[in-house]
Motif scaffolding. Sequence first.
Motif, PDB file in Angstrom:
ATOM      1  N   LEU A  21      -3.375-123.699  49.880  1.00 55.55           N
ATOM      2  CA  LEU A  21      -2.477-123.313  49.054  1.00 55.55           C
ATOM      3  C   LEU A  21      -1.510-124.322  48.285  1.00 55.55           C
ATOM      4  N   LYS A  22      -1.469-125.651  48.944  1.00 52.60           N
ATOM      5  CA  LYS A  22      -0.744-126.680  48.660  1.00 52.60           C
ATOM      6  C   LYS A  22      -1.666-127.109  47.386  1.00 52.60           C
ATOM      7  N   ILE A  23      -3.181-127.360  47.822  1.00 52.25           N
ATOM      8  CA  ILE A  23      -3.895-127.709  46.686  1.00 52.25           C
ATOM      9  C   ILE A  23      -4.014-126.782  45.388  1.00 52.25           C
ATOM     10  N   ALA A  24      -3.677-125.535  45.652  1.00 53.85           N
ATOM     11  CA  ALA A  24      -3.742-124.650  44.680  1.00 53.85           C
ATOM     12  C   ALA A  24      -2.470-124.754  43.735  1.00 53.85           C
ATOM     13  N   LEU A  25      -1.453-125.001  44.408  1.00 56.47           N
ATOM     14  CA  LEU A  25      -0.102-125.057  43.684  1.00 56.47           C
ATOM     15  C   LEU A  25      -0.250-126.322  42.945  1.00 56.47           C
ATOM     16  N   ALA A  26      -0.577-127.349  43.307  1.00 56.93           N
ATOM     17  CA  ALA A  26      -0.720-128.566  42.634  1.00 56.93           C
ATOM     18  C   ALA A  26      -1.669-128.180  41.318  1.00 56.93           C
ATOM     19  N   VAL A  27      -2.860-127.701  41.379  1.00 58.01           N
ATOM     20  CA  VAL A  27      -3.953-127.415  40.423  1.00 58.01           C
ATOM     21  C   VAL A  27      -2.956-126.465  39.270  1.00 58.01           C
ATOM     22  N   ASN A  28      -2.389-125.538  39.845  1.00 50.35           N
ATOM     23  CA  ASN A  28      -1.683-124.560  38.976  1.00 50.35           C
ATOM     24  C   ASN A  28      -0.414-125.068  38.197  1.00 50.35           C
ATOM     25  N   LEU A  29       0.213-126.151  38.577  1.00 49.35           N
ATOM     26  CA  LEU A  29       1.243-126.600  37.953  1.00 49.35           C
ATOM     27  C   LEU A  29       0.700-127.476  37.050  1.00 49.35           C
ATOM     28  N   THR A  30      -0.217-128.335  37.347  1.00 50.68           N
ATOM     29  CA  THR A  30      -0.813-129.272  36.220  1.00 50.68           C
ATOM     30  C   THR A  30      -1.167-128.336  35.114  1.00 50.68           C
ATOM     31  N   MET A  31      -1.983-127.424  35.196  1.00 54.82           N
ATOM     32  CA  MET A  31      -2.538-126.592  34.099  1.00 54.82           C
ATOM     33  C   MET A  31      -1.551-125.836  33.670  1.00 54.82           C
ATOM     34  N   LEU A  32      -0.501-125.397  34.140  1.00 55.71           N
ATOM     35  CA  LEU A  32       0.626-124.855  33.488  1.00 55.71           C
ATOM     36  C   LEU A  32       1.414-125.752  32.456  1.00 55.71           C
ATOM     37  N   VAL A  33       1.430-126.745  32.781  1.00 57.50           N
ATOM     38  CA  VAL A  33       1.892-127.852  31.818  1.00 57.50           C
ATOM     39  C   VAL A  33       0.925-127.942  30.491  1.00 57.50           C
ATOM     40  N   VAL A  34      -0.348-128.104  30.857  1.00 52.80           N
ATOM     41  CA  VAL A  34      -1.322-128.364  30.094  1.00 52.80           C
ATOM     42  C   VAL A  34      -1.521-127.227  28.852  1.00 52.80           C
ATOM     43  N   GLU A  35      -1.228-125.921  29.470  1.00 51.62           N
ATOM     44  CA  GLU A  35      -1.401-124.922  28.679  1.00 51.62           C
ATOM     45  C   GLU A  35      -0.328-124.498  27.994  1.00 51.62           C
ATOM     46  N   LEU A  36       0.769-124.817  28.339  1.00 54.08           N
ATOM     47  CA  LEU A  36       2.016-124.749  27.635  1.00 54.08           C
ATOM     48  C   LEU A  36       2.077-125.631  26.149  1.00 54.08           C
ATOM     49  N   VAL A  37       1.690-126.959  26.604  1.00 62.57           N
ATOM     50  CA  VAL A  37       1.544-127.800  25.224  1.00 62.57           C
ATOM     51  C   VAL A  37       0.511-127.331  24.394  1.00 62.57           C
ATOM     52  N   ALA A  38      -0.557-126.997  24.866  1.00 62.96           N
ATOM     53  CA  ALA A  38      -1.706-126.672  23.959  1.00 62.96           C
ATOM     54  C   ALA A  38      -1.328-125.282  23.468  1.00 62.96           C
ATOM     55  N   GLY A  39      -0.895-124.560  24.173  1.00 64.44           N
ATOM     56  CA  GLY A  39      -0.637-123.044  23.448  1.00 64.44           C
ATOM     57  C   GLY A  39       0.482-123.167  22.225  1.00 64.44           C
ATOM     58  N   ALA A  40       1.402-124.102  22.440  1.00 65.46           N
ATOM     59  CA  ALA A  40       2.366-124.242  21.542  1.00 65.46           C
ATOM     60  C   ALA A  40       1.847-125.255  20.380  1.00 65.46           C
ATOM     61  N   THR A  41       1.069-125.913  20.474  1.00 67.37           N
ATOM     62  CA  THR A  41       0.497-126.787  19.443  1.00 67.37           C
ATOM     63  C   THR A  41      -0.553-126.181  18.696  1.00 67.37           C
ATOM     64  N   SER A  42      -1.118-125.383  19.387  1.00 69.88           N
ATOM     65  CA  SER A  42      -2.486-124.734  18.725  1.00 69.88           C
ATOM     66  C   SER A  42      -1.966-123.160  18.290  1.00 69.88           C
ATOM     67  N   GLY A  43      -0.896-122.799  18.588  1.00 69.54           N
ATOM     68  CA  GLY A  43      -0.494-121.415  18.056  1.00 69.54           C
ATOM     69  C   GLY A  43      -1.420-120.368  18.800  1.00 69.54           C
ATOM     70  N   SER A  44      -1.863-120.460  19.907  1.00 70.62           N
ATOM     71  CA  SER A  44      -2.720-119.486  20.735  1.00 70.62           C
ATOM     72  C   SER A  44      -1.888-118.761  21.528  1.00 70.62           C
ATOM     73  N   THR A  45      -1.648-117.511  21.250  1.00 71.30           N
ATOM     74  CA  THR A  45      -1.050-116.345  21.987  1.00 71.30           C
ATOM     75  C   THR A  45      -1.700-116.430  23.350  1.00 71.30           C
ATOM     76  N   ALA A  46      -3.128-116.489  23.424  1.00 67.62           N
ATOM     77  CA  ALA A  46      -3.876-116.290  24.424  1.00 67.62           C
ATOM     78  C   ALA A  46      -3.616-117.265  25.659  1.00 67.62           C
ATOM     79  N   LEU A  47      -3.572-118.582  25.021  1.00 67.53           N
ATOM     80  CA  LEU A  47      -3.291-119.756  25.948  1.00 67.53           C
ATOM     81  C   LEU A  47      -1.973-119.747  26.534  1.00 67.53           C
ATOM     82  N   LEU A  48      -0.841-119.315  25.750  1.00 72.15           N
ATOM     83  CA  LEU A  48       0.422-119.123  26.381  1.00 72.15           C
ATOM     84  C   LEU A  48       0.506-117.871  27.402  1.00 72.15           C
ATOM     85  N   ALA A  49      -0.330-117.039  27.144  1.00 69.44           N
ATOM     86  CA  ALA A  49      -0.371-115.811  28.000  1.00 69.44           C
ATOM     87  C   ALA A  49      -0.907-116.346  29.478  1.00 69.44           C
ATOM     88  N   ASP A  50      -1.938-117.137  29.435  1.00 68.07           N
ATOM     89  CA  ASP A  50      -2.597-117.743  30.353  1.00 68.07           C
ATOM     90  C   ASP A  50      -1.788-118.805  31.073  1.00 68.07           C
TER      91      ASP A  50
END
Length: 215
Positions: A21-50
Amino acid sequence: MMADCCAPTSPGNNPIFRRALKIALAVNLTMLVVELVAGATSGSTALLADALDFFGDSANYIISLAVLGLAPLWHTRAAMLKGATLLLLGLGVFIYTAWQIQHGRMPEPITMGVVAVAACIANLGVALMLYRFRDGDANMQSVWVCSRNDAVGNLAVLFAALGVFGTGTPWPDLLVAGIMSGLSVSAGVRILISARAEQHQRRGGGCSTGHQPGR
């Protein structure tokens, strides 16, 4: 409240589950930041949904860690909270997608594809790590369901990127975002149903059989 008849399968008794669970939490928090930034800059609704899925999963892992070692009743309550979170996030994504149909812009498919591949690799790793716990109590099952659904969602975002690139329209992106919202709502409802059944079973003095709330 049920006594200790289900204690051997309790995640609180399993240090491997806690570490996973601790490993999964670290992975998910990292990808949360990555996808928020990528979704906002690319204009992708699917990325923001993810990204919302990563947010929901991060919250779910935190809740799961909080109830480890507590009475089985708290595991069921945690599963119910996580199911409600998935349900609300799914509805939120659906509303945002509807808004994007009217006001959105053309997404950038290259960024979508690269981030989707990275997210898929991350989620597949987490799902494989948690696979052994898929038949535990409602709390353990809900963790597995969230990770599995995210891996499927990442593949969908990748196909959306290919669709946007091939058609030159935002519709593949919006379609995938809508599908992902439906997956989130469906998973939330199934987790709530499983947790509710487990709660009734405990009140009746029985043990949970670990029915999987997956599709």
